[in-house]
Design a protein around this motif. Structure first.
Motif, PDB file in Angstrom:
ATOM      1  N   THR A  45     -22.240  36.715 -32.034  1.00  0.00           N
ATOM      2  CA  THR A  45     -21.657  36.384 -30.731  1.00  0.00           C
ATOM      3  C   THR A  45     -22.183  35.050 -30.236  1.00  0.00           C
ATOM      4  O   THR A  45     -21.423  34.213 -29.720  1.00  0.00           O
ATOM      5  CB  THR A  45     -21.978  37.482 -29.702  1.00  0.00           C
ATOM      6  OG1 THR A  45     -21.490  38.737 -30.187  1.00  0.00           O
ATOM      7  CG2 THR A  45     -21.347  37.173 -28.353  1.00  0.00           C
ATOM      8  N   THR A  53     -15.628  29.324 -30.397  1.00  0.00           N
ATOM      9  CA  THR A  53     -14.620  30.038 -31.183  1.00  0.00           C
ATOM     10  C   THR A  53     -14.871  31.532 -31.073  1.00  0.00           C
ATOM     11  O   THR A  53     -15.651  31.985 -30.229  1.00  0.00           O
ATOM     12  CB  THR A  53     -14.631  29.559 -32.650  1.00  0.00           C
ATOM     13  OG1 THR A  53     -13.514  30.107 -33.332  1.00  0.00           O
ATOM     14  CG2 THR A  53     -15.919  29.944 -33.366  1.00  0.00           C
ATOM     15  N   SER A  54     -14.229  32.313 -31.945  1.00  0.00           N
ATOM     16  CA  SER A  54     -14.339  33.770 -31.879  1.00  0.00           C
ATOM     17  C   SER A  54     -15.214  34.317 -32.999  1.00  0.00           C
ATOM     18  O   SER A  54     -15.476  33.635 -33.993  1.00  0.00           O
ATOM     19  CB  SER A  54     -12.949  34.393 -31.997  1.00  0.00           C
ATOM     20  OG  SER A  54     -12.404  34.126 -33.283  1.00  0.00           O
TER      21      SER A  54
END
Length: 298
Positions: A45, A53-54
């Motif tokens: 995370t 970004t993810s």
């Protein structure tokens, strides 16, 4: 070379694949290259947030560089960070030359970066592909070598080495001449395209033409998924990093010459008796052009 000596760092793999990744994946990669020790301590995370970004992108990034997932990546980064701490000289790795550096620091940075380019290139070199290249060149009717800019010097060096041991080899940097020569190649010939970025249009055009004519095509590039590799039968890669004043011309050239020397020695070894005879003949031919060791005359 021992297995330990052939360990390829995660940063080397990422640098080679960076141009083929998406922009978001490139942001993840640059953070890891520039801050490997810090990245090793981040959760997925935290890394995703740092790269804007993810978490899904981070997972895709891991798969793109050949690791199963983020836990494996963190383990690799932590292990490599430990090795860097044991080698203070590695602080120079990846560092750029600033306007405030004195000449002593410039020399230190360049020397260490060049040495690492050679070491990392040797560590990541595909020995199976290298063996196939050696076999093809040793049996070739003719070898064409294409390269422009800094790569032209490497192409010329390779041509000189091969010619000296009796192989028919040509180095081309002019596109028209390269295309003309490539059009005359066929099965049993070898075409070698040298491009650090793997995107040099002139080199790629001649290289592709040689492939269409039936020649075995060998690409030498720093990026294993660059465009030139898509039209190559065999790919050999370097592992050079560049800084502000070294783009595409210095560390990359040394890395390319390292691969060229490995190929040349492999071919010479494969054709040992013929090579020894050719080297002796060419040495004798130029012997008279050397001055005598009488320093008092000068």
């Amino acid at each position: 070379m021992t297995d330990d000596a052939r360990q390829v760092s995660t940063a080397v793999k990422i640098r080679g694949l960076l141009p083929s990744l998406s922009r978001a994946e490139q942001r993840v990669g640059r953070i890891i290259i520039e801050e490997a020790a810090t990245a090793a301590q981040m959760t997925i995370t935290e890394l995703a947030k740092r790269a804007d970004t993810s978490e899904t992108t981070v997972i895709r990034f891991c798969r793109a560089i050949g690791v199963s997932g983020y836990p494996e990546l963190r383990l690799k980064l932590a292990a490599e960070a430990g090795r860097v701490q044991d080698d203070p000289a590695q602080e120079a790795i990846g560092s750029d030359i600033s306007r405030s550096d004195d000449l002593g620091q410039v020399v230190k940075t360049i020397a260490y970066a060049d040495a690492r380019a050679v070491e990392e290139t040797a560590a990541q070199l595909d020995l199976e592909a290298l063996g196939k290249v050696v076999t093809a060149i040793a049996a070739a009717r003719r070898i064409d070598i294409y390269g422009v800019g800094a790569s032209a010097f490497v192409a010329q060096d390779f041509q000189t080495k091969l010619h000296r041991i009796g192989l028919t080899a040509y180095a081309w940097s002019d596109l028209h001449l390269a295309l003309t020569s490539a059009a005359l190649l066929g099965e049993g010939d070898v075409a070698i395209g040298i491009s650090h970025t793997g995107t040099t249009v002139d080199t790629m055009e001649a290289f592709a033409e040689a492939g269409r004519r039936g020649a075995t095509t060998v690409a030498l590039t720093n990026f294993p998924k660059s465009p030139i590799t898509r039209v190559a039968d065999l790919v050999l890669t370097t592992a050079a990093r560049e800084t502000t004043f070294r783009s595409g011309a210095m560390a990359s050239r040394l890395a390319q010459l390292t691969v060229v020397d490995c190929v040349f020695v492999g071919v010479a070894q494969r054709t040992y008796d013929r090579t020894r005879s050719a080297l002796e003949s060419t040495r004798d031919a130029v012997r008279s052009r050397r001055t005598k060791a009488d320093r008092g005359r000068w």
